[in-house]
Design a protein around this motif. Structure first.
Motif, PDB file in Angstrom:
ATOM      1  N   LEU A 261       3.992 -12.064   6.101  1.00 17.34           N
ATOM      2  CA  LEU A 261       3.264 -10.859   5.741  1.00 17.34           C
ATOM      3  C   LEU A 261       2.356 -11.115   4.549  1.00 17.34           C
ATOM      4  O   LEU A 261       2.663 -11.919   3.683  1.00 17.34           O
ATOM      5  CB  LEU A 261       4.238  -9.724   5.400  1.00 17.34           C
ATOM      6  CG  LEU A 261       5.178  -9.294   6.528  1.00 17.34           C
ATOM      7  CD1 LEU A 261       6.156  -8.253   6.020  1.00 17.34           C
ATOM      8  CD2 LEU A 261       4.382  -8.756   7.703  1.00 17.34           C
ATOM      9  N   ILE A 262       1.240 -10.411   4.521  1.00 16.15           N
ATOM     10  CA  ILE A 262       0.283 -10.502   3.430  1.00 16.15           C
ATOM     11  C   ILE A 262       0.181  -9.123   2.795  1.00 16.15           C
ATOM     12  O   ILE A 262      -0.089  -8.137   3.492  1.00 16.15           O
ATOM     13  CB  ILE A 262      -1.099 -10.943   3.949  1.00 16.15           C
ATOM     14  CG1 ILE A 262      -0.999 -12.303   4.624  1.00 16.15           C
ATOM     15  CG2 ILE A 262      -2.113 -10.964   2.814  1.00 16.15           C
ATOM     16  CD1 ILE A 262      -2.244 -12.704   5.379  1.00 16.15           C
ATOM     17  N   ALA A 263       0.392  -9.034   1.505  1.00 11.20           N
ATOM     18  CA  ALA A 263       0.263  -7.759   0.797  1.00 11.20           C
ATOM     19  C   ALA A 263      -1.211  -7.433   0.621  1.00 11.20           C
ATOM     20  O   ALA A 263      -1.995  -8.273   0.190  1.00 11.20           O
ATOM     21  CB  ALA A 263       0.958  -7.831  -0.558  1.00 11.20           C
ATOM     22  N   ILE A 264      -1.586  -6.206   1.005  1.00 10.41           N
ATOM     23  CA  ILE A 264      -2.975  -5.765   0.880  1.00 10.41           C
ATOM     24  C   ILE A 264      -3.003  -4.356   0.299  1.00 10.41           C
ATOM     25  O   ILE A 264      -1.976  -3.693   0.206  1.00 10.41           O
ATOM     26  CB  ILE A 264      -3.707  -5.761   2.243  1.00 10.41           C
ATOM     27  CG1 ILE A 264      -3.057  -4.755   3.198  1.00 10.41           C
ATOM     28  CG2 ILE A 264      -3.732  -7.157   2.844  1.00 10.41           C
ATOM     29  CD1 ILE A 264      -3.904  -4.436   4.403  1.00 10.41           C
ATOM     30  N   THR A 265      -4.185  -3.923  -0.050  1.00 10.56           N
ATOM     31  CA  THR A 265      -4.413  -2.531  -0.419  1.00 10.56           C
ATOM     32  C   THR A 265      -5.370  -1.958   0.616  1.00 10.56           C
ATOM     33  O   THR A 265      -6.376  -2.596   0.946  1.00 10.56           O
ATOM     34  CB  THR A 265      -5.053  -2.433  -1.816  1.00 10.56           C
ATOM     35  OG1 THR A 265      -4.156  -3.027  -2.754  1.00 10.56           O
ATOM     36  CG2 THR A 265      -5.322  -0.998  -2.198  1.00 10.56           C
ATOM     37  N   MET A 266      -5.033  -0.779   1.161  1.00 12.97           N
ATOM     38  CA  MET A 266      -5.902  -0.153   2.146  1.00 12.97           C
ATOM     39  C   MET A 266      -5.848   1.355   2.009  1.00 12.97           C
ATOM     40  O   MET A 266      -4.916   1.890   1.406  1.00 12.97           O
ATOM     41  CB  MET A 266      -5.524  -0.573   3.568  1.00 12.97           C
ATOM     42  CG  MET A 266      -4.152  -0.107   4.019  1.00 12.97           C
ATOM     43  SD  MET A 266      -3.635  -0.702   5.633  1.00 12.97           S
ATOM     44  CE  MET A 266      -4.743   0.133   6.715  1.00 12.97           C
ATOM     45  N   GLU A 267      -6.837   2.012   2.545  1.00 15.01           N
ATOM     46  CA  GLU A 267      -6.884   3.466   2.512  1.00 15.01           C
ATOM     47  C   GLU A 267      -6.510   4.015   3.886  1.00 15.01           C
ATOM     48  O   GLU A 267      -6.981   3.516   4.906  1.00 15.01           O
ATOM     49  CB  GLU A 267      -8.278   3.944   2.121  1.00 15.01           C
ATOM     50  CG  GLU A 267      -8.661   3.551   0.717  1.00 15.01           C
ATOM     51  CD  GLU A 267     -10.048   4.013   0.334  1.00 15.01           C
ATOM     52  OE1 GLU A 267     -10.734   4.642   1.165  1.00 15.01           O
ATOM     53  OE2 GLU A 267     -10.451   3.737  -0.795  1.00 15.01           O
ATOM     54  N   LEU A 268      -5.650   5.031   3.888  1.00 15.30           N
ATOM     55  CA  LEU A 268      -5.252   5.718   5.113  1.00 15.30           C
ATOM     56  C   LEU A 268      -5.530   7.195   4.947  1.00 15.30           C
ATOM     57  O   LEU A 268      -5.492   7.719   3.832  1.00 15.30           O
ATOM     58  CB  LEU A 268      -3.754   5.519   5.378  1.00 15.30           C
ATOM     59  CG  LEU A 268      -3.260   4.092   5.559  1.00 15.30           C
ATOM     60  CD1 LEU A 268      -1.739   4.059   5.597  1.00 15.30           C
ATOM     61  CD2 LEU A 268      -3.838   3.495   6.825  1.00 15.30           C
ATOM     62  N   SER A 269      -5.751   7.880   6.049  1.00 15.23           N
ATOM     63  CA  SER A 269      -5.908   9.323   5.961  1.00 15.23           C
ATOM     64  C   SER A 269      -4.566   9.941   5.566  1.00 15.23           C
ATOM     65  O   SER A 269      -3.497   9.355   5.802  1.00 15.23           O
ATOM     66  CB  SER A 269      -6.364   9.896   7.306  1.00 15.23           C
ATOM     67  OG  SER A 269      -5.330   9.780   8.267  1.00 15.23           O
ATOM     68  N   THR A 270      -4.639  11.105   4.959  1.00 14.18           N
ATOM     69  CA  THR A 270      -3.420  11.821   4.580  1.00 14.18           C
ATOM     70  C   THR A 270      -2.543  12.049   5.808  1.00 14.18           C
ATOM     71  O   THR A 270      -1.319  11.893   5.740  1.00 14.18           O
ATOM     72  CB  THR A 270      -3.785  13.172   3.927  1.00 14.18           C
ATOM     73  OG1 THR A 270      -4.601  12.915   2.793  1.00 14.18           O
ATOM     74  CG2 THR A 270      -2.562  13.933   3.501  1.00 14.18           C
ATOM     75  N   GLU A 271      -3.162  12.384   6.918  1.00  9.36           N
ATOM     76  CA  GLU A 271      -2.429  12.641   8.161  1.00  9.36           C
ATOM     77  C   GLU A 271      -1.602  11.428   8.592  1.00  9.36           C
ATOM     78  O   GLU A 271      -0.426  11.538   8.925  1.00  9.36           O
ATOM     79  CB  GLU A 271      -3.418  13.029   9.258  1.00  9.36           C
ATOM     80  CG  GLU A 271      -2.803  13.244  10.609  1.00  9.36           C
ATOM     81  CD  GLU A 271      -3.851  13.525  11.679  1.00  9.36           C
ATOM     82  OE1 GLU A 271      -3.437  13.945  12.764  1.00  9.36           O
ATOM     83  OE2 GLU A 271      -5.062  13.316  11.441  1.00  9.36           O
TER      84      GLU A 271
END
Length: 56
Positions: free
Chosen positions: A12-22
């Motif tokens: 696994l690779i740790a990342i930062t990402m944006e997700l919708s609230t839903e």
């Protein structure tokens, strides 16, 4: 740099990402290990879809 250079021993690779609230709330509501469920859902999706086909 390839994935072997940055992936942990679990692959696994740790990342930062944006997700919708839903999306975030839906997965968090499943309890502990919700991040692993997101990964599993995406891996399952990749079996039948091509990311480049997603229209944004």
């Amino acid at each position: 740099m390839n994935d072997d250079d940055i992936a942990g021993s679990d692959g696994l690779i740790a990342i930062t990402m944006e997700l919708s609230t839903e999306v975030l709330e839906a997965f968090q509501s499943t309890g502990d290990r919700w991040e692993e469920r997101i990964n599993a859902a995406l891996k399952d999706w990749l079996k039948h879809h091509n990311p480049s086909d997603v229209k944004i």
